[in-house]
Motif scaffolding. Structure first.
Motif, short mmCIF file in Angstrom:
data_model
loop_
_atom_site.label_atom_id
_atom_site.label_comp_id
_atom_site.label_asym_id
_atom_site.label_seq_id
_atom_site.Cartn_x
_atom_site.Cartn_y
_atom_site.Cartn_z
N LYS A 66 0.82 -1.21 0.00
CA LYS A 66 0.00 0.00 0.00
C LYS A 66 0.86 1.26 0.00
O LYS A 66 0.47 2.28 -0.57
N GLU A 100 -10.54 1.06 -17.88
CA GLU A 100 -9.81 0.25 -16.92
C GLU A 100 -10.58 0.25 -15.61
O GLU A 100 -10.68 1.28 -14.94
N VAL A 101 -11.14 -0.89 -15.26
CA VAL A 101 -11.95 -1.01 -14.06
C VAL A 101 -11.08 -1.24 -12.83
O VAL A 101 -11.34 -0.69 -11.77
N LYS A 102 -10.03 -2.05 -12.99
CA LYS A 102 -9.14 -2.33 -11.86
C LYS A 102 -7.74 -2.59 -12.39
O LYS A 102 -7.56 -3.27 -13.39
N ARG A 103 -6.76 -2.04 -11.72
CA ARG A 103 -5.35 -2.35 -12.00
C ARG A 103 -4.63 -2.36 -10.66
O ARG A 103 -4.71 -1.41 -9.89
N THR A 104 -3.95 -3.43 -10.42
CA THR A 104 -3.14 -3.51 -9.21
C THR A 104 -1.97 -4.43 -9.48
O THR A 104 -2.04 -5.30 -10.34
#
Length: 160
Positions: A21, A148-152
Motif C-alpha cells: 500500500k 480500466e476497471v481495476k489495476r493492481t
C-alpha cells in the motif's frame, strides 16, 4: 522450476500488505502498523527482501499523465514452437519498452502482450511495424481497453 511458496505469519502478512500500500513507509511507521518495535520490524523486512519475497520498490505512474492514452492487448500466434523461435521472440519482447506485460498462453494464441501508446495511430503503427516483425509471428489479433476497471500489482497476502 517454480520455487516453493514462503510461509508467512500474521506479522509478515501485515508488513507485506502495508508495504504494497505504501512502499515509502518508514520502518518506524511499519513497526507501528504491525505492533512491533523498530529493530525487529527492520529485521523482518530485511529477511523478506533477502528471501526474494520483496523483489523491489516502485513508483506507480499514471499512464495518461505520462502521455499514453491507449492501452491495448495483442494476441499472437507463432508459426512454429521450437525452442529457438520462442526464445528469440521472448528475448525481443523483453527489450520493448511499450510492452508492459507478456504472457505465454494456453488456448488459441501463444502469447498476449499488454502495451501502451500515445494514441490509436501510434498503437496501430507500432503493431504493424514492430510487433509484426518479432521472430516467428504468424497471426495477430488486437483489442483495446475501453475502460480500466481495476489495476493492481498488489498480491493478496491475507491468507486463503
Amino acid at each position: 522450476m517454480p520455487q516453493e511458496p514462503a510461509s508467512f505469519d500474521a506479522v509478515d502478512r501485515a508488513l507485506l500488505d502495508a508495504l504494497q500500500k505504501d512502499g515509502r513507509a518508514t520502518v518506524g511507521e511499519l513497526a507501528e502498523r504491525v505492533s512491533l518495535s523498530t529493530s525487529p520490524c527492520w529485521r523482518r523486512v530485511r529477511q523478506l527482501e533477502e528471501s526474494g519475497v520483496i523483489s523491489g520498490y516502485h513508483a506507480h505512474l499514471d499512464r495518461h499523465r505520462v502521455g499514453y492514452g491507449v492501452l491495448g492487448f495483442v494476441q499472437l500466434g507463432l508459426h512454429e514452437h521450437t525452442a529457438e523461435v520462442t526464445a528469440a521472440f521472448e528475448r525481443e519482447v523483453l527489450a520493448l519498452a511499450q510492452v508492459l506485460s507478456c504472457h505465454n498462453l494456453s488456448g488459441r494464441y501463444d502469447y498476449q502482450l499488454e502495451l501502451v501508446a500515445p494514441d490509436l495511430e501510434n498503437f496501430s503503427e507500432y503493431v504493424r511495424t514492430r510487433i509484426r516483425s518479432l521472430p516467428g509471428v504468424r497471426e495477430i489479433s488486437t483489442s483495446f481497453s475501453l475502460k480500466e476497471v481495476k489495476r493492481t500489482v498488489a498480491l493478496p497476502v491475507g491468507g486463503a
